[in-house]
Structure formats: structure tokens, C-alpha cells
Design a protein around this motif. Structure first.
Motif, short mmCIF file in Angstrom:
data_model
loop_
_atom_site.label_atom_id
_atom_site.label_comp_id
_atom_site.label_asym_id
_atom_site.label_seq_id
_atom_site.Cartn_x
_atom_site.Cartn_y
_atom_site.Cartn_z
N VAL A 23 0.90 -1.17 0.00
CA VAL A 23 0.00 0.00 0.00
C VAL A 23 0.93 1.21 0.00
O VAL A 23 1.49 1.57 1.04
N PRO A 24 1.16 1.84 -1.16
CA PRO A 24 2.23 2.82 -1.32
C PRO A 24 2.21 3.98 -0.33
O PRO A 24 3.26 4.45 0.10
N LEU A 25 1.02 4.46 0.06
CA LEU A 25 0.93 5.64 0.91
C LEU A 25 1.12 5.31 2.39
O LEU A 25 1.35 6.21 3.21
N LEU A 26 1.04 4.03 2.75
CA LEU A 26 1.25 3.64 4.14
C LEU A 26 2.73 3.46 4.41
O LEU A 26 3.54 3.27 3.51
N GLY A 27 3.10 3.48 5.67
CA GLY A 27 4.49 3.41 6.05
C GLY A 27 5.08 2.02 5.90
O GLY A 27 4.37 1.02 5.73
N VAL A 28 6.41 1.96 6.02
CA VAL A 28 7.11 0.67 6.04
C VAL A 28 6.57 -0.16 7.20
O VAL A 28 6.36 -1.38 7.07
N ASP A 29 6.30 0.49 8.34
CA ASP A 29 5.81 -0.23 9.51
C ASP A 29 4.46 -0.90 9.25
O ASP A 29 4.28 -2.10 9.49
N GLU A 30 3.51 -0.14 8.72
CA GLU A 30 2.18 -0.70 8.49
C GLU A 30 2.20 -1.79 7.43
O GLU A 30 1.49 -2.80 7.54
N ASN A 31 3.03 -1.62 6.38
CA ASN A 31 3.15 -2.66 5.35
C ASN A 31 3.82 -3.91 5.90
O ASN A 31 3.46 -5.02 5.53
N ASP A 44 8.31 4.70 9.74
CA ASP A 44 7.00 5.09 9.20
C ASP A 44 7.11 5.80 7.85
O ASP A 44 6.15 6.39 7.38
N THR A 45 8.28 5.72 7.20
CA THR A 45 8.45 6.29 5.86
C THR A 45 7.47 5.61 4.89
O THR A 45 7.38 4.38 4.87
N PRO A 46 6.72 6.37 4.09
CA PRO A 46 5.80 5.73 3.11
C PRO A 46 6.57 4.78 2.21
O PRO A 46 7.60 5.15 1.63
N ILE A 47 6.10 3.55 2.09
CA ILE A 47 6.83 2.54 1.34
C ILE A 47 6.95 2.90 -0.14
O ILE A 47 7.90 2.51 -0.81
N GLY A 48 5.99 3.67 -0.65
CA GLY A 48 6.03 4.06 -2.06
C GLY A 48 7.21 4.92 -2.43
O GLY A 48 7.55 5.06 -3.60
N THR A 49 7.89 5.51 -1.42
CA THR A 49 9.06 6.34 -1.69
C THR A 49 10.36 5.55 -1.73
O THR A 49 11.40 6.09 -2.08
#
Length: 508
Positions: free
Chosen positions: A356-364, A403-408
Motif C-alpha cells: 500500500v504505497p501511501l502507508l508506512g514501512v511499519d504498516e506494510n 514510518d516512511t511511506p513505502i512508495g518512496t
């Protein structure tokens, strides 16, 4: 092999030429001084492994790319436009491309799809009668007997592919380029498409046919061009061509060096698949997986590799067969059930299905089990950060914050997060579908190392890849999926990529 010039009809004329074309992207030489000539009425197979330059060559012919140097000629005249109008210029000169991903609109009729975006009008009113008459004529030329007012939603996969080809035939094209037109079709449906290709060529239209399926190529192609590392390696008469020699041209003359892996697999069988069937891709697939083993599954695009993993994981229902996990039959296969049994799955399409690109590394990373990072049912920021940090450190993921967005992140780091999700979940059996697709060389090596480390810990891995050369580097064993069944097996250190490729493309 026979020179292609010997198999063309004497009266055939060059309808397309690429002369000394080079195309470079940042860090990648996609096309290297390529020269390519195509005759009217010729069916030319275009062969090469992933990244060989096939797509770039096609895009040059279609005007979607401009070469850094060299000339592209259609019917003897060069493409001269330098902007977005170049593709329209190629279209007007008679170039049509049918890409692998079909572009039909299910809720529209066959006629509406054939003329999509260019419906015939008079006084601003669409002329449905004229449109349907022309649609019927185009479909009849390919042997497609369907009512023009029927909705596309009701068509079979083969009929949809034929409709795409019929659309390409509107306006009397000179060249039709087909990108893996049968990759998603069963054998009987593929025959219909090949019959249509033969009809197209019989009308004097040149066809570029991208495929790895040698049985199809031998049936319909007059000639074949092999590409490797952006170069045209050879063009030859298909008749009598030796499959092993074609594989050698595709992979290179240098012998592949099998990786010397320390086989960590143990005696315990953790997964058995017995006579699994899933129409139309899989007819009877049986294999086993041991604890600590990395099992590679090789096969051409459309061979059913993804469907096999999805069936095991409970993402897709199968028609027949049995799945046993740790010796016990899985009676009710479902995604949540397989996660509970210790399975993890990384999908082929990372961006669409894996993150989920807009969610963080943590949430993914933690999405498989939020309960362990919650207090009284409420997510704890500190617990999430601690749990994510452990995965980041373990898998060497480069991220500024948890919590960096994974999409980045880069593709390689995204993929490591997707794998890390199942490491966090404690999954003991990992089903990895194209885990290195779209990542750079350094990230690939890191992912290989991660997989081998997981195997050393006693986890079992199924590794699906379109890049044959990867399998000797990471797998203890590799099996070939072809014609709906597993055909051959190779064991490290004797996983030879030449033999593996030959096993994938050799049809019955």
C-alpha cells in the motif's frame, strides 16, 4: 541455420527497416547498433530473454521511442517526427501493435471496441450501421464469426485476443506486431490465434511475433531474430532450426556457472501437491517441498506458475487435487487458513498487490499481525517502531524512518519489505512469485542472500522467476512447468540454465 534471405519469396519487399539504431536509458544500453529488416507477408519471430531489447525494438517500429542514433524506415520512408506525433506517423504508415495487456472495454460491443476512439460519425452522430459492417468484415478476415453488437464481456480469452488483432487489421496495415499473444491461452485457444496470424500474413501483412514457445514459432513463423543484451545476434530460417542452438544464442556462448550452494534441506516434507488441476493452465501438477529447501519453478509466461502459487495459498480455487501441509490434508483451502498454517505469499505484481504505497514501512510490514504491536486493542507507535526496526535491520532495508511511506523506497527495498512481512509473521513456507522483478543487480543479490538465510533457518521457499539465470544462484532444486504439468527436474549444482531454458520452450 539458414539465412533469412533464402526463405523470403522473391517478390517480397522490405516493409520495415531499422538501420544501425542505438537507444540508451540511464545506466542501460537497451539497443546497441541494431539492424533489422522485415518483408511483406513474412512472419518473424522475435526471441530473447527478459531485458534483451525486444520491447525497445518494437517501440522503435511503433514510433513510441526515438533512437539516439540510426534510422527507422516504414515502407521505405523514414520516421521523421521527433515528438509525440511520431507514434501517429508510424500508425499512418501502417504499423499496428497488439500488446500483451489487452485494451478492450468489457461493457462495450465488439464493434465499439474495434473503433474505440475513432467511431465513424456523420453530423456528430455515430454511424452504427457502417461501424458494424466494417467490424464484421474485419472479424471475418480472421475467421472470427461473432455478432458485432455482442458485448466484449462475454468473450473467451482467445476471442478477445482475436478481436485485438482484428482491430489492428483496420485500415489495411503493413505491419502487425504481436507481443506474447498466446501467453494467457490454453493450447486449443492458442491454435485459433495462430490460425489468425497465418491469415494476416496471407494478406501480405508483415507480422512480428514475440514469443518463447518454440512449438508455436515452428508452426507459423518463416524466420526468427534472436536478441541479447540489446543486440541483434542472428536472424535465421525457422525450419530445421535446432532448439538448443536457439537457446545458446539467447543466453550467450559462455557456459553458465552453476552456483555451489550448501543444500540446507532436511528430510521432513513440509508441503505436498498432488495432481492439482486448474483449467485452463494446470492439468495435473504434483511435487513436494522439504524443510529448509529452496525450490525454483521455471516456465514461460502464461505457463501457470502464478496460478499454481495462488492455488496453494488459497487465493484461487482449483478444480481437483490435494494439498498437504506437514503431512495433513488441507481440506478447506483459504488465504487466512494458509497463513494460519504458516504460509506466506508475495505476489508477482508488487505495486498493485504487494504494497500500500501511501502507508508506512511499519504498516506494510506488520499488516499480517497487528495484535502483537497493540495495547488493549490500540496500536502502539513504539511497539510498531521496534518490531519494524528489527525487520529493517535484519533484511538491510534502506528507509529513513520506520514510518516512511513505502512508495518512496526503491523497488528492491519495497520487495524486501514484502518478504519481511512474512518473516515478521513467522511464516515457515514462503511462496515468492517473481521476487526480484524490477529491482537492480545489488538488490537482487541481497534478496538471494535473504532467501538462502531463511532456508538455513529451516524455512522452505518456492521461488518463481522468469529469469532462468537466477535459479542456479538461489535454488537447491528447480522444476519446469510446461503444458499444464511439471516436466523436468534439476538439482544443484547441476541446474544448467541452457538445459533449463530448453526444457521451458520445447513443446510437444
Amino acid at each position: 541455420m539458414t539465412s533469412v534471405s533464402m526463405i523470403r519469396p522473391a517478390e517480397a519487399s522490405a516493409v520495415a527497416s531499422i538501420k544501425g539504431c542505438t537507444r540508451q536509458y540511464p545506466g542501460v544500453l537497451a539497443l546497441d547498433n541494431a539492424t533489422f529488416t522485415l518483408a511483406s507477408g513474412e512472419v518473424r519471430a522475435l526471441l530473447g530473454k527478459n531485458g534483451a531489447g525486444k520491447s525497445t525494438l518494437i517501440r522503435l517500429l511503433a514510433g513510441a521511442e526515438i533512437p539516439d542514433s540510426g534510422t527507422v524506415l516504414i515502407d521505405g520512408a523514414p520516421l521523421t517526427q521527433t515528438g509525440s506525433g511520431r507514434a501517429q506517423e508510424a500508425f499512418e504508415k501502417g504499423v499496428r501493435v497488439v500488446y500483451q495487456e489487452l485494451s478492450l472495454v468489457p461493457g462495450m460491443t465488439l464493434a465499439e471496441n474495434l473503433f474505440l476512439g475513432r467511431w465513424p460519425r456523420k453530423g456528430g452522430v455515430i454511424q452504427y450501421g457502417a461501424m458494424e459492417a466494417q467490424a464484421n468484415e474485419a472479424m471475418a478476415s480472421l475467421g472470427l464469426d461473432l455478432p458485432a453488437d455482442r458485448l466484449v464481456a462475454g468473450l473467451s480469452p482467445a476471442e478477445r485476443q482475436l478481436l485485438e488483432i482484428a482491430r489492428a487489421m483496420l485500415g489495411k496495415p503493413k505491419i502487425v506486431i504481436l507481443d506474447e499473444p498466446t501467453s494467457s491461452l490454453a493450447a486449443a485457444e492458442a491454435d485459433k490465434v495462430m490460425a489468425a496470424v497465418t491469415r494476416v500474413a496471407a494478406q501480405g501483412v508483415a507480422v512480428v511475433y514475440v514469443s518463447h514457445r518454440m512449438n508455436e514459432i515452428r508452426q507459423i513463423a518463416h524466420s526468427a531474430t534472436v536478441m541479447r543484451d540489446g543486440k541483434i545476434i542472428d536472424t535465421f530460417d525457422v525450419k530445421g532450426a535446432n532448439t538448443r542452438e536457439i537457446v545458446r544464442l539467447m543466453l550467450g556462448s559462455e557456459a553458465s556457472q552453476a552456483a555451489v550452494l550448501e543444500n540446507q534441506s532436511q528430510a521432513q516434507t513440509v508441503l505436498e501437491v498432488r495432481d492439482l488441476a486448474l483449467a485452463p493452465k494446470l492439468s495435473s501438477v504434483s511435487f513436494s517441498l522439504k524443510k529448509g529447501e529452496v525450490l525454483g519453478i521455471a516456465g514461460l509466461l502464461g505457463s501457470g506458475r502464478t496460478e499454481l502459487l495462488q492455488a496453494i495459498m488459497g487465493v484461487r480455487d482449483f478444480d481437483a487435487g490435494d494439498i498437504l501441509a506437514y503431512g495433513k490434508s488441507v481440506k478447506s483451502v483459504g488465504y487466512k487458513e494458509m497463513i494460519r498454517r504458516g504460509f506466506g505469499y508475495t505476489p508477482e505484481s508488487r505495486k498493485e498487490e504487494g504494497i500500500v504505497p501511501l502507508l508506512g514501512v511499519d504498516e506494510n510490514t506488520l499488516s499480517t499481525d497487528f495484535s502483537s504491536v497493540s495495547r488493549s486493542g490500540v496500536l502502539s507507535v513504539s511497539l510498531m517502531a521496534d518490531a519494524t526496526r528489527k525487520i529493517i535491520e535484519r533484511l538491510h532495508i534502506k528507509a529513513a524512518r520506520t514510518d516512511t511511506p513505502i512508495g518512496t523506497l526503491s523497488g528492491g527495498n519495497q520487495q524486501k519489505v514484502v518478504i519481511g512481512r512474512w518473516v515478521y509473521a513467522g511464516s515457515r513456507i514462503l511462496l515468492l512469485d517473481e521476487p526480484t522483478r524490477g529491482v537492480d543487480i545489488e538488490a537482487k543479490a541481497q534478496i538471494y542472500a535473504i532467501i538462502r538465510q531463511l532456508a538455513a533457518e529451516g524455512r522452505s521457499v518456492i521461488f518463481v522467476s522468469s529469469e532462468i539465470e537466477e535459479l542456479p544462484l538461489v535454488c537447491d532444486r528447480a522444476i519446469v512447468l510446461r503444458d499444464g504439468m511439471l516436466q523436468e527436474e534439476f538439482k544443484s549444482p547441476n541446474i544448467d540454465q541452457d538445459r533449463l531454458m530448453a526444457a521451458c520452450i520445447t513443446g510437444h
